[in-house]
Design a protein around this motif. Structure first.
Motif, mmCIF file in Angstrom:
data_model
loop_
_atom_site.group_PDB
_atom_site.id
_atom_site.type_symbol
_atom_site.label_atom_id
_atom_site.label_comp_id
_atom_site.label_asym_id
_atom_site.label_seq_id
_atom_site.Cartn_x
_atom_site.Cartn_y
_atom_site.Cartn_z
ATOM 1 N N ALA A 47 39.008 24.885 37.513
ATOM 2 C CA ALA A 47 39.660 23.770 38.206
ATOM 3 C C ALA A 47 40.626 24.268 39.268
ATOM 4 N N ALA A 48 41.175 25.466 39.054
ATOM 5 C CA ALA A 48 42.118 26.032 40.019
ATOM 6 C C ALA A 48 42.328 27.506 39.704
ATOM 7 N N VAL A 49 42.750 28.249 40.716
ATOM 8 C CA VAL A 49 43.215 29.623 40.539
ATOM 9 C C VAL A 49 44.684 29.643 40.954
ATOM 10 N N VAL A 50 45.539 30.134 40.069
ATOM 11 C CA VAL A 50 46.971 30.215 40.359
ATOM 12 C C VAL A 50 47.352 31.683 40.522
ATOM 13 N N GLY A 51 47.989 32.019 41.620
ATOM 14 C CA GLY A 51 48.505 33.373 41.817
ATOM 15 C C GLY A 51 50.013 33.347 41.845
ATOM 16 N N MET A 52 50.650 33.918 40.817
ATOM 17 C CA MET A 52 52.109 33.908 40.747
ATOM 18 C C MET A 52 52.618 35.341 40.752
ATOM 19 N N GLY A 53 53.272 35.722 41.827
ATOM 20 C CA GLY A 53 53.787 37.076 41.940
ATOM 21 C C GLY A 53 54.115 37.379 43.389
ATOM 22 N N GLY A 54 54.070 38.671 43.730
ATOM 23 C CA GLY A 54 54.309 39.065 45.103
ATOM 24 C C GLY A 54 53.013 39.099 45.887
ATOM 25 N N GLY A 55 53.020 39.809 46.998
ATOM 26 C CA GLY A 55 51.854 39.855 47.873
ATOM 27 C C GLY A 55 50.610 40.350 47.160
ATOM 28 N N ILE A 56 50.757 41.338 46.292
ATOM 29 C CA ILE A 56 49.587 41.878 45.587
ATOM 30 C C ILE A 56 48.923 40.796 44.748
ATOM 31 N N THR A 57 49.724 40.093 43.992
ATOM 32 C CA THR A 57 49.175 39.082 43.082
ATOM 33 C C THR A 57 48.633 37.885 43.854
ATOM 34 N N MET A 58 49.384 37.438 44.865
ATOM 35 C CA MET A 58 48.895 36.288 45.636
ATOM 36 C C MET A 58 47.608 36.644 46.378
ATOM 37 N N ASP A 59 47.549 37.863 46.952
ATOM 38 C CA ASP A 59 46.319 38.263 47.637
ATOM 39 C C ASP A 59 45.152 38.367 46.660
ATOM 40 N N THR A 60 45.426 38.824 45.459
ATOM 41 C CA THR A 60 44.367 38.899 44.447
ATOM 42 C C THR A 60 43.831 37.505 44.134
ATOM 43 N N ALA A 61 44.741 36.543 43.981
ATOM 44 C CA ALA A 61 44.317 35.178 43.685
ATOM 45 C C ALA A 61 43.491 34.591 44.823
ATOM 46 N N LYS A 62 43.903 34.864 46.057
ATOM 47 C CA LYS A 62 43.141 34.362 47.198
ATOM 48 C C LYS A 62 41.729 34.941 47.195
ATOM 49 N N ALA A 63 41.643 36.246 46.956
ATOM 50 C CA ALA A 63 40.340 36.902 46.998
ATOM 51 C C ALA A 63 39.438 36.398 45.872
ATOM 52 N N VAL A 64 39.997 36.237 44.684
ATOM 53 C CA VAL A 64 39.206 35.741 43.554
ATOM 54 C C VAL A 64 38.697 34.329 43.836
ATOM 55 N N VAL B 164 37.777 28.209 45.326
ATOM 56 C CA VAL B 164 38.324 27.314 44.315
ATOM 57 C C VAL B 164 39.737 26.902 44.747
ATOM 58 N N PHE B 165 40.133 25.677 44.448
ATOM 59 C CA PHE B 165 41.492 25.198 44.743
ATOM 60 C C PHE B 165 42.502 26.239 44.265
ATOM 61 N N LYS B 166 43.379 26.662 45.174
ATOM 62 C CA LYS B 166 44.260 27.772 44.791
ATOM 63 C C LYS B 166 45.720 27.470 45.084
ATOM 64 N N VAL B 167 46.538 27.929 44.162
ATOM 65 C CA VAL B 167 47.981 27.682 44.208
ATOM 66 C C VAL B 167 48.691 29.027 44.297
ATOM 67 N N GLY B 168 49.585 29.174 45.267
ATOM 68 C CA GLY B 168 50.386 30.387 45.400
ATOM 69 C C GLY B 168 51.813 30.140 44.961
ATOM 70 N N ILE B 169 52.343 31.028 44.150
ATOM 71 C CA ILE B 169 53.727 30.901 43.670
ATOM 72 C C ILE B 169 54.418 32.240 43.887
ATOM 73 N N PRO B 170 55.113 32.402 45.016
ATOM 74 C CA PRO B 170 55.766 33.691 45.259
ATOM 75 C C PRO B 170 56.931 33.919 44.300
ATOM 76 N N THR B 171 57.026 35.151 43.811
ATOM 77 C CA THR B 171 58.153 35.524 42.953
ATOM 78 C C THR B 171 58.964 36.655 43.572
ATOM 79 N N VAL B 172 58.613 37.044 44.769
ATOM 80 C CA VAL B 172 59.413 37.946 45.586
ATOM 81 C C VAL B 172 59.106 37.523 47.018
ATOM 82 N N SER B 173 60.120 37.531 47.877
ATOM 83 C CA SER B 173 59.973 36.907 49.196
ATOM 84 C C SER B 173 59.869 37.936 50.299
ATOM 85 N N GLY B 174 58.966 37.698 51.251
ATOM 86 C CA GLY B 174 58.943 38.512 52.445
ATOM 87 C C GLY B 174 57.583 38.747 53.055
ATOM 88 N N THR B 175 56.553 38.934 52.233
ATOM 89 C CA THR B 175 55.261 39.285 52.822
ATOM 90 C C THR B 175 54.654 38.132 53.603
#
Lengths: 373, 373
Positions: free
Chosen positions: B104-121, B145-156
Motif C-alpha cells: 500500500a505504501a513504502v515509508v522511508g524514515m531516516g537520512g539521505g541513505i534511507t530516503m534514497d533507498t525507499a525511493k529506489a525500492v 508505489v505510493f511513497k512517504v519520506g520522513i527525514p530524521t537528519v536535515s540537509g541533503t
C-alpha cells in the motif's frame, strides 16, 4: 498565540508540476496532448476547456498558440468583476449543455479572477452541485478535472493556493472552495505573458504578494516554512519594485516567482490588518482586491511603519498611482458597512492585533482609517 | 552561459503533500490507514513497507509509533555505506519473496541513505527489473508505489528531489534514478526527529544544503526560482549555524525547512566545484557525501572566498570537527584516481569555472587542492 489560530501540525498540498521560464507557454500543447490521449483511452472525448482572460481575445493568434481544436471550448473570462457563484454555475451549465461533463483538462490563463474561475469550474465538474455548496473548508469530496494554471499577471498567488474566491450575491458571502482538490495539477509560469499588463495593474497585483507577506511576518502566528516563503517573496519584491524598471524581463520573471512563493506562504500563514480592511472596500465599494490592498496601505503608517515607508517608496520609484479619497462620499451607514465587512475577519485581525482586536479597532477608529484612504 | 548547461524551460515535479511541525510524525498512521484502505479496495493486501534508519532499532517503541502491523515489513537500513544497486535489488527481491509486489505504501524514515533507498525500492516495485536499469535520466516508465519520506537528519534535500543516488559496484557508476516518479508523494517534516542526531553529523548534513546553494548562486547558470530557493536556504542556514545552539528546537525546525527548500533549489540549478571534488573523495576514499563536502571546503578559499570564511566561522561557532589530512597517505595513483573521479563532472565544473575548466583544474592543481584537505 491566540487560540483561534491553528497552532498545530500543518498539511500542505503542492502544485503538482510547474514549468518556468520565458517561452514556457509552448509546453502547454504537449502537456494537453498527453491529457487528451489519456481521456480518449478512458473512452472520453478528449476536449479541453480553455478559460482565458478577455484581454487575450484581442490577440488573433491566441487559439493557435494554445492549440485549441474544433472540439475544445475557448471561453474568454470577463474581469470587470471578481467571480460570483452564479457566474461559475452558469459557465458549468453551459459546458454540461455541450456534453463536456468530463473534459480532458481545464486551462485557466489570466490573473486571479480567471485562475480562480478555472479552479471552481474544475471542482464543480468533478463534484456536481453548485458553487455555493462548496464555499468553505474541505467540502469537496472528489478531485476536479485535471487543471492547468497559467498566470498572466503576477502577485495573487492563485496559481499556488488551495482556494478560489467567489462571492455569493444572494447571501453576500465572499468565500472560496478551500480544498486540496482546488490546487492546480500543473502551472506554467512564462514571464513573457506579463509584458502587456498595464503598469498600475502590474504594481497593484504584485503588491498582493508583498502585502500578504509583510502581514504574515508581523503577525503573532509564525512558523519556519511560512516565514521562509514570506521572506523570500518580500526579497524578490524589493528587487522588482525597489529601483529600475519593475517590468524589465528579469523583473517580470522575479515577480512571477514571488507570486508563486507568496502563494506557497499562504498555505501556512495568516494575513493581518490590511486584508480585512481591503475586504471591506471590496464588499462595500466593489473595489478589486489588489488595488484595495494598496489603498488600505494609506492608513497603515501606525500599524506597519516599516512596510508603510517601503511601500510608498516603491510607489514613488515606479511612478504608479494609488487611488485616493475612495471613502470621501460615504455617510454614516457606509462607514458602518465598512466596519462590519472588515471586523468579521477575526483570524487575521487576531494574528495582527491579538484577541482583543475589537478594543483597538472601534467603529470610530476604523472609520478614521477608512477616511485616510 | 555554457552550452552543456540546460538553458531552456524547466519542468519541476513537486512533492505531493507535506506535513510540517513538531509532532507531525503522528500524522503518519492516519495517512497510511487511507492508503491501506485504498489498496484493499483494489484487491491488494494493504501491507506497508517501512524502511527505517538502523538508529531507530534501539527505540523499543518505534514499531508502535509508526503503526506497524503484523502484515507489514519493518526493515532497518544500514547506513555505514551509501546505497548500492546490489543492496536495493536484494531488498526488492526479499519483498517479492514475501509476496509484497504491491504494498500500500513504502515509508522511508531516516537520512539521505534511507530516503534514497525507499525511493529506489518504490520505483523498482512499480517498474520491475533491476536498480542499475534505471540509473540515468527519465528511464522509469511507470509510477512507483505510493511513497512517504520522513527525514530524521536535515540537509541533503532527498525529501524533495527527483533522484536517489546509488553506486553500481560492478561498473563503478554512482548515479541516481533521475525521474519525476522518484519524487515522494508525501513528506513528513517533524523536527523532533532530529533531536538525537550527533552534533558533527547534524552539521555535516546541514551543510549539504548550504554548500549546494552557495555553489548555485556563484555559478554561471542562474534562474529566478533556483536563486530564490537557494537564497532562502542560505538565510536559514545562517540563522541555524551562525550563533546560538544549532540544535535548539527552533533551529532544528529551520534546518528542516532549509533542507526541503534546498532540495527544491536542486531541481532548477547546478552545483559547482565542491560537489565534484567531494564525489572524488567518496569514490576513492569511501567518505560519505556530507562530511566529504565539508572536507572539500578546506580547499575552497580561492574559489568561494566569502562562503569559505562564513563556513569556517560556522564551524567555530558550533564547535564541530571537520576531518583533516584525509589524503595524506595517498600515492600518485591515488591522486590520479581522485582527479579522474572529480573531473568527470563536467556540468557543475562548467557552471563553476566555464567551458575550459580543465585548463584551470590541471591534474597538478587538483592534487594540490586535495592535499589541502
Amino acid at each position: 498565540m491566540a487560540n483561534i489560530l491553528d497552532t498545530g501540525v500543518k498539511l500542505v498540498k503542492n502544485v503538482g508540476r510547474y514549468n518556468i521560464g520565458a517561452g514556457s507557454l509552448a509546453e502547454l500543447r504537449g502537456l494537453l496532448d498527453g491529457r487528451r490521449a489519456l481521456a480518449k483511452a478512458q473512452g472520453q472525448g478528449g476536449a479541453v476547456v480553455f478559460l482565458v482572460d478577455e484581454f487575450f481575445a484581442r490577440q488573433r493568434d491566441v487559439a493557435a498558440r494554445l492549440g485549441v481544436t474544433d472540439d475544445d471550448v475557448l471561453q474568454f473570462v470577463h474581469t470587470a468583476h471578481e467571480p460570483k457563484t452564479e457566474g461559475i454555475d452558469a459557465l458549468v451549465a453551459s459546458l454540461l449543455d455541450r456534453g463536456l461533463s468530463q473534459p480532458a483538462a481545464v486551462v485557466g490563463m489570466g490573473g486571479g479572477i480567471t485562475m480562480d474561475t478555472a479552479k471552481a469550474v474544475s471542482n464543480l465538474l468533478g463534484n456536481g452541485g453548485q458553487a455555493a455548496d462548496y464555499q468553505g473548508w474541505d467540502l469537496l469530496k472528489h478531485p476536479g478535472v485535471f487543471k492547468v494554471g497559467i498566470p498572466t499577471v503576477s502577485g495573487t498567488g492563485a496559481e499556488a493556493t488551495r482556494t478560489c474566491v467567489m462571492t455569493n450575491e444572494a447571501t453576500g458571502l465572499k468565500l472560496g472552495m478551500n480544498s486540496d482538490y482546488t490546487v492546480f495539477d500543473h502551472v506554467i509560469m512564462d514571464p513573457q505573458l506579463t509584458a502587456t499588463v498595464p503598469r498600475n495593474q502590474y504594481f497593484y497585483t504584485g503588491m498582493d504578494a508583498y502585502i500578504h507577506c509583510i502581514e504574515s511576518l508581523a503577525g503573532s502566528y509564525r512558523n519556519a516554512i511560512g516565514d521562509a516563503y514570506s521572506r523570500e517573496t518580500i526579497n524578490l519584491c524589493r528587487q522588482v519594485f525597489g529601483q529600475g524598471d519593475m517590468m524589465a524581463p528579469e523583473n517580470r520573471e522575479r515577480l512571477m516567482v514571488a507570486s508563486y512563493l507568496g502563494g506557497c506562504a499562504i498555505a501556512t500563514s495568516y494575513v493581518g490588518l490590511v486584508h480585512p480592511l481591503s475586504a471591506g472596500l471590496s464588499v462595500v465599494l466593489g473595489l478589486h482586491h489588489c488595488v484595495a490592498n494598496c489603498i488600505v496601505m494609506r492608513a497603515m503608517g501606525d500599524f506597519y511603519p516599516q512596510a508603510y515607508d517601503e511601500f510608498w517608496g516603491m510607489v514613488d520609484a515606479q511612478g504608479v498611482e494609488i487611488p485616493k479619497g475612495v471613502c470621501a462620499g460615504l455617510d454614516a451607514a457606509g462607514f458602518e458597512a465598512l466596519y462590519k465587512a472588515s471586523i468579521v475577519h477575526a483570524k487575521p485581525l487576531t494574528n495582527a492585533l491579538g484577541e482583543d482586536f475589537k478594543a483597538r479597532l472601534t467603529p470610530e477608529k476604523v472609520a478614521d482609517l477608512f477616511r485616510l484612504m
